[in-house]
Design a protein around this motif. Structure first.
Motif, PDB file in Angstrom:
ATOM      1  N   VAL A 179      40.597 104.354  50.030  1.00  0.00           N
ATOM      2  CA  VAL A 179      39.563 103.434  49.420  1.00  0.00           C
ATOM      3  C   VAL A 179      40.035 102.258  48.741  1.00  0.00           C
ATOM      4  CG1 VAL A 179      37.578 102.887  47.931  1.00  0.00           C
ATOM      5  CG2 VAL A 179      37.479 105.138  49.409  1.00  0.00           C
ATOM      6  N   LEU A 180      41.191 102.730  47.662  1.00  0.00           N
ATOM      7  CA  LEU A 180      41.865 101.610  46.946  1.00  0.00           C
ATOM      8  C   LEU A 180      42.800 100.648  47.785  1.00  0.00           C
ATOM      9  CD1 LEU A 180      42.531 100.177  44.245  1.00  0.00           C
ATOM     10  CD2 LEU A 180      44.290 101.978  44.059  1.00  0.00           C
ATOM     11  N   VAL A 181      43.569 101.305  48.627  1.00  0.00           N
ATOM     12  CA  VAL A 181      44.339 100.637  49.554  1.00  0.00           C
ATOM     13  C   VAL A 181      43.821  99.831  50.377  1.00  0.00           C
ATOM     14  CG1 VAL A 181      46.289 100.799  51.650  1.00  0.00           C
ATOM     15  CG2 VAL A 181      46.356 102.376  49.408  1.00  0.00           C
ATOM     16  N   VAL A 182      42.871 100.317  51.298  1.00  0.00           N
ATOM     17  CA  VAL A 182      41.779  99.408  52.157  1.00  0.00           C
ATOM     18  C   VAL A 182      41.347  98.532  51.580  1.00  0.00           C
ATOM     19  CG1 VAL A 182      39.915  99.656  53.888  1.00  0.00           C
ATOM     20  CG2 VAL A 182      41.747 101.546  53.782  1.00  0.00           C
ATOM     21  N   SER A 183      40.717  98.524  50.448  1.00  0.00           N
ATOM     22  CA  SER A 183      39.819  97.563  49.630  1.00  0.00           C
ATOM     23  C   SER A 183      40.706  96.625  49.158  1.00  0.00           C
ATOM     24  CB  SER A 183      39.228  98.072  48.433  1.00  0.00           C
ATOM     25  OG  SER A 183      38.117  99.162  48.581  1.00  0.00           O
ATOM     26  N   LEU A 184      41.971  96.739  48.822  1.00  0.00           N
ATOM     27  CA  LEU A 184      43.047  95.516  48.403  1.00  0.00           C
ATOM     28  C   LEU A 184      43.288  94.989  49.743  1.00  0.00           C
ATOM     29  CD1 LEU A 184      45.127  97.529  45.769  1.00  0.00           C
ATOM     30  CD2 LEU A 184      43.267  95.643  45.261  1.00  0.00           C
ATOM     31  N   SER A 185      43.676  95.756  50.601  1.00  0.00           N
ATOM     32  CA  SER A 185      43.983  95.022  52.076  1.00  0.00           C
ATOM     33  C   SER A 185      42.818  94.141  52.286  1.00  0.00           C
ATOM     34  CB  SER A 185      44.547  95.896  53.095  1.00  0.00           C
ATOM     35  OG  SER A 185      45.416  96.907  52.421  1.00  0.00           O
ATOM     36  N   ILE A 186      41.571  94.577  52.415  1.00  0.00           N
ATOM     37  CA  ILE A 186      40.613  93.591  52.753  1.00  0.00           C
ATOM     38  C   ILE A 186      40.468  92.328  51.992  1.00  0.00           C
ATOM     39  CG2 ILE A 186      38.014  93.447  53.407  1.00  0.00           C
ATOM     40  CD1 ILE A 186      38.158  96.418  53.992  1.00  0.00           C
ATOM     41  N   ILE A 187      40.639  92.564  50.646  1.00  0.00           N
ATOM     42  CA  ILE A 187      40.721  91.418  49.966  1.00  0.00           C
ATOM     43  C   ILE A 187      41.561  90.403  49.971  1.00  0.00           C
ATOM     44  CG2 ILE A 187      40.843  90.740  47.390  1.00  0.00           C
ATOM     45  CD1 ILE A 187      39.678  93.304  46.556  1.00  0.00           C
ATOM     46  N   PHE A 188      42.993  90.979  50.154  1.00  0.00           N
ATOM     47  CA  PHE A 188      43.980  89.945  50.520  1.00  0.00           C
ATOM     48  C   PHE A 188      43.597  89.343  51.685  1.00  0.00           C
ATOM     49  CE2 PHE A 188      47.699  89.442  53.197  1.00  0.00           C
ATOM     50  CZ  PHE A 188      48.450  88.295  52.428  1.00  0.00           C
ATOM     51  N   THR A 189      43.190  89.922  52.878  1.00  0.00           N
ATOM     52  CA  THR A 189      42.723  89.480  54.021  1.00  0.00           C
ATOM     53  C   THR A 189      41.675  88.277  53.866  1.00  0.00           C
ATOM     54  OG1 THR A 189      43.180  91.587  55.230  1.00  0.00           O
ATOM     55  CG2 THR A 189      42.069  89.870  56.592  1.00  0.00           C
ATOM     56  N   GLY A 190      40.714  88.419  53.093  1.00  0.00           N
ATOM     57  CA  GLY A 190      39.584  87.619  52.924  1.00  0.00           C
ATOM     58  C   GLY A 190      40.122  86.287  52.367  1.00  0.00           C
ATOM     59  N   TYR A 191      40.962  86.591  51.204  1.00  0.00           N
ATOM     60  CA  TYR A 191      41.654  85.286  50.751  1.00  0.00           C
ATOM     61  C   TYR A 191      42.626  84.440  51.792  1.00  0.00           C
ATOM     62  CZ  TYR A 191      40.340  86.462  45.773  1.00  0.00           C
ATOM     63  OH  TYR A 191      39.416  86.497  44.717  1.00  0.00           O
ATOM     64  N   LEU A 192      43.189  85.303  52.327  1.00  0.00           N
ATOM     65  CA  LEU A 192      44.182  84.811  53.369  1.00  0.00           C
ATOM     66  C   LEU A 192      43.342  83.712  54.307  1.00  0.00           C
ATOM     67  CD1 LEU A 192      47.043  84.445  54.540  1.00  0.00           C
ATOM     68  CD2 LEU A 192      46.542  86.214  55.798  1.00  0.00           C
ATOM     69  N   PHE A 193      42.346  84.196  54.997  1.00  0.00           N
ATOM     70  CA  PHE A 193      41.567  83.673  56.033  1.00  0.00           C
ATOM     71  C   PHE A 193      40.879  82.501  55.571  1.00  0.00           C
ATOM     72  CE2 PHE A 193      42.142  87.335  58.566  1.00  0.00           C
ATOM     73  CZ  PHE A 193      43.147  86.951  59.438  1.00  0.00           C
ATOM     74  N   ASN A 194      40.451  82.606  54.257  1.00  0.00           N
ATOM     75  CA  ASN A 194      39.660  81.516  53.409  1.00  0.00           C
ATOM     76  C   ASN A 194      40.518  80.167  53.312  1.00  0.00           C
ATOM     77  OD1 ASN A 194      37.388  82.519  53.160  1.00  0.00           O
ATOM     78  ND2 ASN A 194      37.416  83.378  51.014  1.00  0.00           N
TER      79      ASN A 194
END
Length: 323
Positions: free
Chosen positions: A305-320
């Motif tokens: 959960v932690l690894v995937v959550s952090l990866s999704i957060i990074f992806t969200g910031y990147l695409f913003n």
């Protein structure tokens, strides 16, 4: 550029303004038009995409996957597992037997998680619905992001050496002849399987599509413009992690979520924040965690959960930033 969906918009306009007699330029007209157009477009793309991917998937079986990935390490195998996950959708009902089969067959834990992460994120239903609602560009971004999340999420979990947190019985189970070749299917048989999958999946998701599109249509027609940009726009540095934190414990069919996300974006929610929310709901659903608890210990579930959550957060910031 020709809009291939123009006939559907024409139908929606005819039904709203002439058959139903709803006055144009009203909140009700905007909502009903959105609902009719999106339901038609999503269902048509669903049928086309599910058939195409289901036909391709007849060449990719769990047995073949285990033979290809068994005992293999390296980033390229994480990529291969993630790509296989994209064409072999992973759902809660199949999580335990698939996980047992992969681990028992000697596929490294990290590579197995690459498959596990991508499968619920990228599938024909999600691709079709995203294409219908957000367009090809956002769909490609989502699909590539899902595959890369699987690659790097699984790779990191592999580096953490957490095999001891898999339930002991998993390593003791034999799941059959791993060398058995998949049955050779004729074109007619593969076509029949594809049609059966279309029928099966559409029967399961059509209600979610209608509910999701209806909620999205209501928001589309009545919510004030820019309301989300005020509270969850790019200027709010915590918007992406907040969206992920909200999404992780939620459980919703992806087909019901995509139209809602479309409306949120239309009202000012940044695309990256919206996709991060969608990924969190899809990849980290609570029912999936409950089922995986049968074969994983809390420490490994927490790391996942932690690894995937952090990866999704990074992806969200990147695409913003990109968009």
């Amino acid at each position: 550029m020709v809009d291939v969906f123009y006939p559907l918009q024409w139908i929606a306009d005819k039904l709203v303004y002439e058959v139903l007699g709803i006055a144009p330029d009203t909140h009700l007209a905007a909502s009903v038009n959105f609902i009719i157009y999106d339901v038609l477009k999503i269902l048509i793309l669903l049928v086309v995409m599910i058939f195409a991917i289901s036909y391709i998937r007849t060449f990719v079986t769990p047995e073949k996957t285990r033979r290809v990935l068994g005992g293999k390490t390296g980033l390229q195998y994480h990529l291969l597992a993630s790509l296989l996950g994209a064409v072999t959708p992973f759902c809660s009902c199949s999580s335990v037997p698939l996980f047992i089969g992969f681990v028992e067959a000697g596929i490294p834990l990290g590579v197995t998680f690459s498959f596990l992460i991508t499968s619920p994120l990228v599938n024909e239903a999600a691709v079709a619905a995203l294409w219908a609602t957000l367009g090809l560009k956002a769909t490609l971004i989502y699909a590539v992001s899902g595959v890369l999340l699987g690659v790097f999420g699984g790779y990191i979990i592999g580096l953490m050496k957490m095999e001891k947190y898999v339930a002991d019985f998993v390593y003791k189970i034999k799941v059959g002849d791993q060398n058995k070749k998949p049955e050779a299917l004729s074109i007619k048989e593969r076509t029949a399987i594809a049609f059966d999958n279309v029928k099966d999946i559409v029967e399961k998701v059509w209600l979610y599509v209608i509910i999701g599109v209806t909620l999205g249509g209501i928001f589309h027609g009545y919510a004030p413009e820019g309301i989300l940009a005020t509270y969850a726009g790019k200027d709010n540095l915590l918007a992406v992690p907040i969206a992920v934190i909200i999404g992780v414990p939620l459980y919703s069919n992806v087909m019901g979520m995509i139209p809602i996300v479309e409306s949120l974006i239309g009202k000012g929610l940044p695309v990256g924040t919206a996709l991060a929310f969608l990924m969190a709901v899809t990849a980290l659903s609570l029912p999936e965690m409950i089922i995986l608890k049968k074969v994983l210990k809390n420490e490994l579930i927490g790391a996942f959960v932690l690894v995937v959550s952090l990866s999704i957060i990074f992806t969200g910031y990147l695409f913003n930033i990109i968009l």
